[in-house]
Design a protein around this motif. Structure first.
Motif, PDB file in Angstrom:
ATOM      1  N   ALA A 174       1.612  -1.183 -10.392  1.00 25.94           N
ATOM      2  CA  ALA A 174       1.227  -1.791 -11.672  1.00 25.94           C
ATOM      3  C   ALA A 174       2.439  -2.319 -12.435  1.00 25.94           C
ATOM      4  CB  ALA A 174       0.474  -0.778 -12.521  1.00 25.94           C
ATOM      5  N   MET A 175       3.552  -1.580 -12.391  1.00 26.94           N
ATOM      6  CA  MET A 175       4.735  -1.959 -13.159  1.00 26.94           C
ATOM      7  C   MET A 175       5.575  -3.034 -12.475  1.00 26.94           C
ATOM      8  SD  MET A 175       4.483  -0.300 -15.900  1.00 26.94           S
ATOM      9  CE  MET A 175       6.088  -0.640 -16.599  1.00 26.94           C
ATOM     10  N   GLY A 176       5.434  -3.185 -11.162  1.00 27.42           N
ATOM     11  CA  GLY A 176       6.246  -4.144 -10.431  1.00 27.42           C
ATOM     12  C   GLY A 176       5.482  -5.367  -9.970  1.00 27.42           C
ATOM     13  N   PRO A 177       4.816  -5.295  -8.823  1.00 29.18           N
ATOM     14  CA  PRO A 177       4.129  -6.464  -8.262  1.00 29.18           C
ATOM     15  C   PRO A 177       3.097  -7.092  -9.188  1.00 29.18           C
ATOM     16  CG  PRO A 177       4.336  -4.744  -6.612  1.00 29.18           C
ATOM     17  CD  PRO A 177       4.809  -4.152  -7.892  1.00 29.18           C
ATOM     18  N   PRO A 184       0.794  -1.238   0.000  1.00 26.95           N
ATOM     19  CA  PRO A 184       0.000   0.000   0.000  1.00 26.95           C
ATOM     20  C   PRO A 184       0.820   1.279   0.000  1.00 26.95           C
ATOM     21  CG  PRO A 184      -0.915  -1.586   1.561  1.00 26.95           C
ATOM     22  CD  PRO A 184       0.401  -2.133   1.114  1.00 26.95           C
ATOM     23  N   LEU A 185       2.111   1.217   0.336  1.00 25.08           N
ATOM     24  CA  LEU A 185       2.947   2.416   0.337  1.00 25.08           C
ATOM     25  C   LEU A 185       3.462   2.777  -1.058  1.00 25.08           C
ATOM     26  CD1 LEU A 185       5.108   1.916   3.565  1.00 25.08           C
ATOM     27  CD2 LEU A 185       2.857   2.981   3.313  1.00 25.08           C
ATOM     28  N   MET A 186       3.248   1.913  -2.035  1.00 26.42           N
ATOM     29  CA  MET A 186       3.682   2.201  -3.399  1.00 26.42           C
ATOM     30  C   MET A 186       2.709   3.168  -4.072  1.00 26.42           C
ATOM     31  SD  MET A 186       4.729  -1.603  -4.781  1.00 26.42           S
ATOM     32  CE  MET A 186       5.810  -2.671  -3.856  1.00 26.42           C
ATOM     33  N   SER A 187       3.177   3.816  -5.123  1.00 37.27           N
ATOM     34  CA  SER A 187       2.259   4.564  -5.984  1.00 37.27           C
ATOM     35  C   SER A 187       1.530   3.569  -6.887  1.00 37.27           C
ATOM     36  CB  SER A 187       3.023   5.581  -6.829  1.00 37.27           C
ATOM     37  OG  SER A 187       3.852   4.910  -7.783  1.00 37.27           O
ATOM     38  N   VAL A 188       0.449   4.009  -7.476  1.00 32.45           N
ATOM     39  CA  VAL A 188      -0.297   3.131  -8.385  1.00 32.45           C
ATOM     40  C   VAL A 188       0.606   2.672  -9.526  1.00 32.45           C
ATOM     41  CG1 VAL A 188      -2.280   2.962  -9.936  1.00 32.45           C
ATOM     42  CG2 VAL A 188      -2.489   4.254  -7.816  1.00 32.45           C
ATOM     43  N   THR A 238      -7.518   3.786  -4.769  1.00 31.49           N
ATOM     44  CA  THR A 238      -8.481   4.662  -5.443  1.00 31.49           C
ATOM     45  C   THR A 238      -9.693   5.055  -4.616  1.00 31.49           C
ATOM     46  OG1 THR A 238      -9.505   2.683  -6.423  1.00 31.49           O
ATOM     47  CG2 THR A 238      -7.845   3.830  -7.739  1.00 31.49           C
ATOM     48  N   VAL A 239      -9.996   4.383  -3.516  1.00 31.16           N
ATOM     49  CA  VAL A 239     -11.230   4.682  -2.781  1.00 31.16           C
ATOM     50  C   VAL A 239     -10.925   5.031  -1.330  1.00 31.16           C
ATOM     51  CG1 VAL A 239     -12.563   3.108  -4.246  1.00 31.16           C
ATOM     52  CG2 VAL A 239     -11.678   2.291  -2.042  1.00 31.16           C
ATOM     53  N   ASN A 240     -11.890   5.716  -0.724  1.00 27.71           N
ATOM     54  CA  ASN A 240     -11.880   5.999   0.715  1.00 27.71           C
ATOM     55  C   ASN A 240     -13.238   5.632   1.295  1.00 27.71           C
ATOM     56  OD1 ASN A 240      -9.258   7.216   1.382  1.00 27.71           O
ATOM     57  ND2 ASN A 240      -9.852   8.778  -0.098  1.00 27.71           N
ATOM     58  N   PRO A 241     -13.321   5.044   2.471  1.00 28.95           N
ATOM     59  CA  PRO A 241     -12.187   4.643   3.308  1.00 28.95           C
ATOM     60  C   PRO A 241     -11.422   3.476   2.715  1.00 28.95           C
ATOM     61  CG  PRO A 241     -14.235   3.816   4.225  1.00 28.95           C
ATOM     62  CD  PRO A 241     -14.626   4.697   3.071  1.00 28.95           C
ATOM     63  N   LYS A 242     -10.187   3.310   3.127  1.00 31.67           N
ATOM     64  CA  LYS A 242      -9.314   2.287   2.575  1.00 31.67           C
ATOM     65  C   LYS A 242      -9.742   0.896   3.065  1.00 31.67           C
ATOM     66  CE  LYS A 242      -6.653   5.387   0.693  1.00 31.67           C
ATOM     67  NZ  LYS A 242      -6.758   5.630  -0.768  1.00 31.67           N
ATOM     68  N   PRO A 243      -9.852  -0.072   2.146  1.00 28.60           N
ATOM     69  CA  PRO A 243     -10.208  -1.434   2.563  1.00 28.60           C
ATOM     70  C   PRO A 243      -9.017  -2.159   3.184  1.00 28.60           C
ATOM     71  CG  PRO A 243      -9.829  -1.373   0.200  1.00 28.60           C
ATOM     72  CD  PRO A 243      -9.725   0.051   0.683  1.00 28.60           C
TER      73      PRO A 243
END
Length: 469
Positions: free
Chosen positions: A274-277, A266-270, A296-301
């Motif tokens: 997408a490019m790594g994991p 979760p600490l990564m940018s989108v 993309t959404v709040n609250p965070k799941p």
């Protein structure tokens, strides 16, 4: 060659045939003793106790025990003197004089390297320390095994002095193996402060799974999470090869074990995610969907991976770039600062000016962009409070932003819903600022926007950069 027991018994029997012999004087001892010349040399030229004991190191003269050291291919027979060893080591004292003392004149030590054992004996005989990078770990093992604390301390000090980013993981595993907590703590500190370099070192992929997990769980690593994932991926490939497994996403995740869940996706940018994991195949479809929703959404799941930012350690410093302060009505909503620095740092926030004689809490969007690639390195929408004075107020990034040396970055602060009121700003910005710390160390910043005519850059509301070194 060592004399056999049969030869020794024959020698004693031969001596029994003589009815009486005069006690040898020092003069006729030199003539009758097979080592007489050596003994005379010892007595005549070695004038101190240390010199005489040093002379007996690895010497058959007066030896009463022999150690057969090492494994067969590298085995060495080393003479010694029980008295000297017993005085310097509680383990040797128990070996020769304890309740279960050995009666044998030969002691086998297959688990000790001959060179390391000689270093140990030389220290016991003379206080001389002879260790180098090739022998220090085996000597440390011997010192710990025979409880020679002073030599152990010399080994640890040598390792501390030679600790670097290229061997931090190797020394960490050895420190854990030999139970040297002080050295382990120093290795972890080195890993925290130089995480990028340490993870890129050759010895990183050689560590065991437990050590990997212990490191990835640390809150104090100074690196972006995407790079941690890349390093874990490299380690998993090496581990698959060690286990003779095919390098597949399933096997890589299996060998990572608990360490996989120590990665804070979760600490990564989108974009990083997408490019790594996502492309790696290590995450299943459900995990990928949940993480995209998290971005993309709040609250965070709940995604099953921790989203707690890593709390980087280090010295927190602030560089101030404006020697003068003024105020005026309604400056532009966005202020910018373009800068380079001479070494790797982590920016944790900006210091911002507030509003003239107005106490208010304001929302601001702060950002750092790599000037050449235009990649967003760090971004956060946060609040800062000002009390109407010219004091600088901090606006912090959610996690530290890695800044590489001699690389141009553009920082910005966009004030949201700006009202028309008088604001403080800095003028006559510095082209260079030197921050001194730790009694002689320094960090050098260069600012390249001070000559520009643009009012948003010359009359600027970003007077300070807050960073970790």
């Amino acid at each position: 060659m060592l004399p056999s027991n049969c030869q020794q018994r024959q020698s004693r029997n031969d001596g029994d045939n003589h009815e009486s012999e005069p006690l040898p004087s020092s003069e006729n001892l030199q003539l009758t003793n097979g080592t007489g010349g050596t003994l005379h040399h010892l007595q005549a030229t070695k004038t101190t106790v240390k010199e005489r004991l040093s002379f007996l190191f690895n010497n058959e003269l007066f030896s009463d025990v022999h150690f057969i050291v090492g494994k067969e291919a590298n085995q060495q027979v080393i003479p010694a003197h029980k008295l000297v060893l017993s005085v310097g080591s509680a383990v040797f004292n128990a070996m020769f004089h304890g309740v279960l003392a050995t009666k044998s004149e030969e002691v086998e030590l297959p688990d000790v390297e001959p060179a390391a054992f000689l270093h140990l004996l030389e220290f016991l005989y003379s206080d001389e320390v002879r260790i180098d990078s090739d022998s220090v770990m085996t000597t440390l093992y011997a010192a710990k095994k025979y409880d020679v604390a002073a030599l152990e301390e010399h080994c640890v000090e040598f390792l501390k002095a030679n600790l670097g980013t290229d061997n931090a993981f190797l020394l960490l595993t050895q420190a854990i193996l030999f139970d040297v907590p002080q050295l382990a703590a120093l290795c972890l500190e080195m890993i925290d402060k130089n995480t990028t370099d340490v993870l890129n070192a050759e010895d990183f992929t050689d560590i065991d799974q437990d050590t990997l997990n212990a490191v990835l769980e640390r809150d104090t690593l100074r690196i972006r999470e995407a790079k941690i994932f890349s390093a874990a991926l490299r380690w998993s490939e090496a581990e698959c090869n060690r286990r003779q497994l095919q390098v597949t996403p399933i096997n890589q995740r299996t060998v990572l074990g608990k360490a996989f869940h120590a990665i804070r996706f979760p600490l990564m940018s989108v974009e990083e995610f997408a490019m790594g994991p996502v492309k790696s195949g290590l995450l299943d479809d459900k995990e990928i969907l949940e993480l995209f929703l998290y971005f993309t959404v709040n609250p965070k799941p709940n995604v099953g991976f921790t989203d707690t930012p890593r709390r980087m350690t280090g010295i927190k410093l602030t560089v101030n770039r404006f020697p003068q302060i003024n105020w005026q009505w309604h400056l532009p909503n966005t202020s910018e600062v373009t800068f380079t620095v001479d070494q790797s740092i982590f920016v944790v926030g900006f210091g911002l000016f507030g509003f003239y004689q107005k106490s208010i809490e304001y929302k601001v969007h702060i950002q750092i962009i790599h000037e050449d690639t235009k990649k967003v390195c760090g971004s956060n929408i946060t609040t800062f409070c000002c009390d109407g004075s010219a004091e600088i107020s901090p606006a912090m990034f959610r996690e530290p932003v890695e800044i590489l040396p001699d690389t141009i970055y553009n920082g910005s602060a966009e004030f949201c819903n700006m009202q028309e009121m008088q604001q403080y700003y800095g003028i006559d910005g510095l082209e260079q600022a030197v921050i001194n710390y730790n009694s002689g160390e320094k960090v050098v910043f260069h600012f390249s926007d001070v000559e520009l005519v643009d009012v948003s850059r010359r009359m600027n509301q970003i007077p300070a950069i807050i960073f970790l070194i």
